[in-house]
Write a protein that holds these residues in place. Structure first.
Motif, PDB file in Angstrom:
ATOM      1  N   HIS B  27       4.234  -3.749 -10.601  1.00 36.37           N
ATOM      2  CA  HIS B  27       5.065  -4.944 -10.790  1.00 36.37           C
ATOM      3  C   HIS B  27       6.047  -5.091  -9.630  1.00 36.37           C
ATOM      4  N   ASN B  28       6.390  -6.323  -9.361  1.00 32.23           N
ATOM      5  CA  ASN B  28       7.362  -6.598  -8.292  1.00 32.23           C
ATOM      6  C   ASN B  28       8.727  -6.028  -8.680  1.00 32.23           C
ATOM      7  N   VAL B  37       6.826  -0.540   0.259  1.00 29.58           N
ATOM      8  CA  VAL B  37       5.703  -0.556  -0.695  1.00 29.58           C
ATOM      9  C   VAL B  37       4.370  -0.461   0.064  1.00 29.58           C
ATOM     10  N   VAL B  38       4.314  -1.074   1.245  1.00 28.07           N
ATOM     11  CA  VAL B  38       3.101  -0.949   2.080  1.00 28.07           C
ATOM     12  C   VAL B  38       2.853   0.531   2.391  1.00 28.07           C
ATOM     13  N   LYS B  54      -1.875  -6.798   2.095  1.00 21.76           N
ATOM     14  CA  LYS B  54      -2.418  -7.880   1.277  1.00 21.76           C
ATOM     15  C   LYS B  54      -2.051  -7.663  -0.200  1.00 21.76           C
ATOM     16  N   LEU B  55      -2.181  -6.419  -0.655  1.00 21.83           N
ATOM     17  CA  LEU B  55      -1.825  -6.104  -2.050  1.00 21.83           C
ATOM     18  C   LEU B  55      -0.330  -6.324  -2.302  1.00 21.83           C
ATOM     19  N   VAL B  56       0.473  -5.932  -1.339  1.00 24.61           N
ATOM     20  CA  VAL B  56       1.927  -6.093  -1.492  1.00 24.61           C
ATOM     21  C   VAL B  56       2.287  -7.575  -1.574  1.00 24.61           C
ATOM     22  N   GLN B  57       1.615  -8.384  -0.781  1.00 19.50           N
ATOM     23  CA  GLN B  57       1.853  -9.832  -0.842  1.00 19.50           C
ATOM     24  C   GLN B  57       1.526 -10.365  -2.237  1.00 19.50           C
ATOM     25  N   THR B  58       0.423  -9.873  -2.819  1.00 14.79           N
ATOM     26  CA  THR B  58       0.043 -10.316  -4.169  1.00 14.79           C
ATOM     27  C   THR B  58       1.110  -9.912  -5.182  1.00 14.79           C
ATOM     28  N   ALA B  65       0.259  -6.870  -9.554  1.00 10.58           N
ATOM     29  CA  ALA B  65      -1.126  -6.830  -9.075  1.00 10.58           C
ATOM     30  C   ALA B  65      -1.803  -5.576  -9.596  1.00 10.58           C
ATOM     31  N   ILE B  66      -3.096  -5.711  -9.853  1.00  9.96           N
ATOM     32  CA  ILE B  66      -3.899  -4.527 -10.171  1.00  9.96           C
ATOM     33  C   ILE B  66      -4.252  -3.890  -8.830  1.00  9.96           C
ATOM     34  N   VAL B  67      -3.815  -2.663  -8.634  1.00  7.74           N
ATOM     35  CA  VAL B  67      -4.033  -2.035  -7.334  1.00  7.74           C
ATOM     36  C   VAL B  67      -5.196  -1.043  -7.357  1.00  7.74           C
ATOM     37  N   TRP B  68      -5.635  -0.696  -8.566  1.00  6.07           N
ATOM     38  CA  TRP B  68      -6.778   0.229  -8.685  1.00  6.07           C
ATOM     39  C   TRP B  68      -7.341   0.110 -10.092  1.00  6.07           C
ATOM     40  N   SER B  69      -8.660   0.248 -10.225  1.00  6.32           N
ATOM     41  CA  SER B  69      -9.315   0.262 -11.543  1.00  6.32           C
ATOM     42  C   SER B  69     -10.338   1.385 -11.574  1.00  6.32           C
ATOM     43  N   GLY B  70     -10.492   1.981 -12.753  1.00  9.05           N
ATOM     44  CA  GLY B  70     -11.483   3.051 -12.872  1.00  9.05           C
ATOM     45  C   GLY B  70     -11.216   3.901 -14.094  1.00  9.05           C
TER      46      GLY B  70
END
Lengths: 155, 95
Positions: B27-28, B37-38, B54-58, B65-70
């Motif tokens: 979360h921001n 954060v980068v 790119k993820l940080v911008q999202t 943003a979802i940064v990882w799934s698994g």
């Protein structure tokens, strides 16, 4: 990797060191309280809490040592490895979080994102002082990031 | 000479059920700088700087943003590591 350096005036070093001494005892609690620790598994949440508490203690020690050892005019903190620099970066983030939660929780997120625009006159002097220190710790972070990973700030 | 065609034997009972993916959500927050954060994403998620940015911008624009799934175990490890970077990260079950 060459050593990394953070420089500040002697006065800034003294002010920031004094603040760190005040806030260090409670920074671990802030760190654990802020984390969203899964409560579905007792063993996991215990491990999680212990890990974050131990890290907070280590971060407080790291900051205290670094500021105490900063010598000269300007005072210079020397970090000898990337690992040490990353740990210092995290420690600076921890102290900013602790300041926010303990000293000026009433400041809104929007105000904080533009902390240089906060109306100084409207706040008690101790809060203005804490916000100034908060900004100084942020400047040290930015200086360190520019040395570790300059591309991180590129648009 | 052509190889004999072997019909695969299908055993539905032995099929492995897909594991439910777990998401690592960040979360921001107004405290940590985007550059910080980068660096955190690069170190914890092993991302190159362009992907991390790119993820940080999202996160910054969408609020999260979802940064990882698994699988759950890896997701738990990553959430803890991101929290050790003092990011507002949490585990979330997909679906």
């Amino acid at each position: 990797m060459a050593e990394l350096r953070l420089s500040m005036t002697i006065e800034a070093r003294k002010v920031l060191s004094d603040l760190l001494r005040l806030i260090a005892p409670t920074s671990a609690r802030v760190s654990v309280n802020r984390a969203q620790i899964p409560d579905s598994d007792t063993d996991l949440s215990s491990y999680w809490t212990e890990t974050l508490s131990a890290q907070a203690t280590e971060e407080a020690r790291l900051l205290a040592k670094a500021f105490a050892q900063a010598k000269g005019d300007p005072a210079i903190i020397i970090l000898n490895s990337t690992e040490e620099a990353l740990a210092f970066l995290r420690a600076l983030s921890a102290v900013r979080l602790a300041l926010r939660d303990l000293v000026f929780p009433e400041i809104t997120d929007a105000q904080l994102e533009n902390s240089e625009n906060i109306d100084d006159v409207s706040l008690p002097s101790e809060k203005r002082h804490a916000i100034a220190c908060y900004s100084c710790f942020g400047l040290l972070q930015q200086s360190l990031i520019l040395q570790i990973e300059p591309e991180a700030f590129d648009s | 000479m052509a190889k004999p065609k072997i019909k695969p034997e299908i055993k539905p009972d032995s099929a492995v059920a897909p594991t439910t993916p777990w998401n690592v959500v960040v979360h921001n927050d107004p405290i940590n700088y985007m550059g910080y954060v980068v660096v955190a994403f690069m170190n914890v998620l092993n991302l190159p700087s362009a992907e991390a940015k790119k993820l940080v911008q999202t996160v910054h624009q969408e609020g999260q943003a979802i940064v990882w799934s698994g699988n759950r175990e890896k997701a738990e490890v990553l959430v803890l590591k991101l929290q050790q970077w003092h990011l507002n990260a949490q585990l979330s079950k997909n679906g």
